[in-house]
Design a protein around this motif. Structure first.
Motif, short mmCIF file in Angstrom:
data_model
loop_
_atom_site.label_atom_id
_atom_site.label_comp_id
_atom_site.label_asym_id
_atom_site.label_seq_id
_atom_site.Cartn_x
_atom_site.Cartn_y
_atom_site.Cartn_z
N LEU A 22 -14.33 2.43 -4.35
CA LEU A 22 -13.84 3.46 -3.43
C LEU A 22 -12.99 4.51 -4.15
O LEU A 22 -12.90 5.65 -3.70
N ARG A 23 -12.36 4.13 -5.24
CA ARG A 23 -11.58 5.12 -6.00
C ARG A 23 -12.47 6.22 -6.55
O ARG A 23 -12.01 7.35 -6.77
N PRO A 27 -11.34 9.59 -4.10
CA PRO A 27 -10.22 9.60 -5.06
C PRO A 27 -8.87 9.98 -4.45
O PRO A 27 -7.83 9.68 -5.03
N GLY A 28 -8.88 10.60 -3.28
CA GLY A 28 -7.62 10.97 -2.64
C GLY A 28 -7.02 9.90 -1.76
O GLY A 28 -5.91 10.06 -1.24
N PRO A 51 -6.11 -3.53 6.24
CA PRO A 51 -6.17 -2.06 6.31
C PRO A 51 -7.55 -1.57 6.74
O PRO A 51 -8.57 -2.19 6.43
N GLY A 52 -7.58 -0.46 7.47
CA GLY A 52 -8.84 0.18 7.84
C GLY A 52 -9.28 1.16 6.77
O GLY A 52 -8.44 1.74 6.06
N MET A 53 -10.58 1.37 6.66
CA MET A 53 -11.14 2.23 5.61
C MET A 53 -10.50 3.61 5.58
O MET A 53 -10.02 4.06 4.55
N HIS A 54 -10.51 4.29 6.72
CA HIS A 54 -10.01 5.66 6.76
C HIS A 54 -8.62 5.74 7.40
O HIS A 54 -8.16 6.83 7.74
N GLY A 60 -2.13 4.60 3.00
CA GLY A 60 -1.18 3.71 2.32
C GLY A 60 -0.12 3.13 3.24
O GLY A 60 0.81 2.50 2.77
N ARG A 61 -0.27 3.33 4.56
CA ARG A 61 0.70 2.78 5.52
C ARG A 61 -0.05 2.08 6.65
O ARG A 61 -1.05 2.61 7.15
#
Length: 218
Positions: A22-23, A27-28, A51-54, A60-61
């Motif tokens: 996914l990086r 990348p963002g 965590p959810g994908m989007h 990051g939270r």
């Protein structure tokens, strides 16, 4: 509060490999383990799935930027646990009071479905978070996997306390309260309505009076 979180954890090969891919594609995005968020001295710990994908994987939270966070943060604000009703980004200034949010699995799993071994591998992080809670704290488990992860982290057999929406379980100084997860599927199918979620939080607020929270922070 004792903390135990590794932002570079690669214990689970499937998850770390997925994030590495996914990086390249996004990348963002955060694309790493997502740390717990909120008041370090909170009496309420909310445990989600992952965590959810989007959402959290991007921001990051926890529960930030995804559909599941809409109902959660609206409800937290309604009951005095959040400074605003929307969680847009990790730097939006939102503050949680007497509340902390974490996940049973700290990394995004493919198809939003962690394997049992990944839940187990991540469980010691949750165990440390639970040990840091004050006596008489409340843990809100969003869904069966989160419920069972909490029991595992406390060394309690899952068969001793079955998940049920609205169920309350007394666990040696902690109260575990269950709710259906505030996912898009559950809210759109009306398995979980705003009224049902608010009823759970009304009971939490009865156990954790807001005036006492303010007194502790003064």
């Amino acid at each position: 509060m004792e903390t135990h979180f590794d932002p570079h954890c690669t214990r689970c090969p499937r998850l770390s490999g997925f994030l590495a891919d996914l990086r390249q594609k996004h990348p963002g995005y955060h694309n790493a383990p997502v740390a717990p968020f909120g008041d370090p001295e909170a009496r309420l710990l909310i445990v989600g799935l992952a965590p959810g994908m989007h959402g959290a994987n991007a921001s990051g939270r926890p529960f930030t930027g995804d559909y599941a966070g809409i109902l959660l943060y609206e409800t937290l604000h309604r009951f005095g646990f959040a400074s605003r009703p929307e969680s847009v980004s990790a730097d939006d200034g939102l503050v949680l009071s007497d509340c902390r949010i974490t996940n049973a699995v700290k990394c995004l799993p493919p198809a939003n479905k962690p394997e049992t071994g990944e839940v187990v591998c991540c469980n010691d992080y949750l165990a440390v978070e639970l040990r840091g809670l004050p006596r008489d704290a409340v843990v809100l488990a969003l869904g069966t996997i989160a419920h069972n992860a909490v029991l595992r982290a406390l060394g309690i057999k899952a068969s001793a306390h079955r998940f049920g929406h609205g169920a309350e379980h007394e666990l040696d100084g902690l109260t575990l309260i269950d709710s259906y997860h505030c996912s898009r599927y559950n809210t759109q199918t009306r398995r979980l309505t705003p009224e049902m979620f608010q009823a759970v939080f009304a009971r939490i607020r009865e156990r954790l009076p807001e005036a006492l929270a303010r007194q502790r922070r003064a």
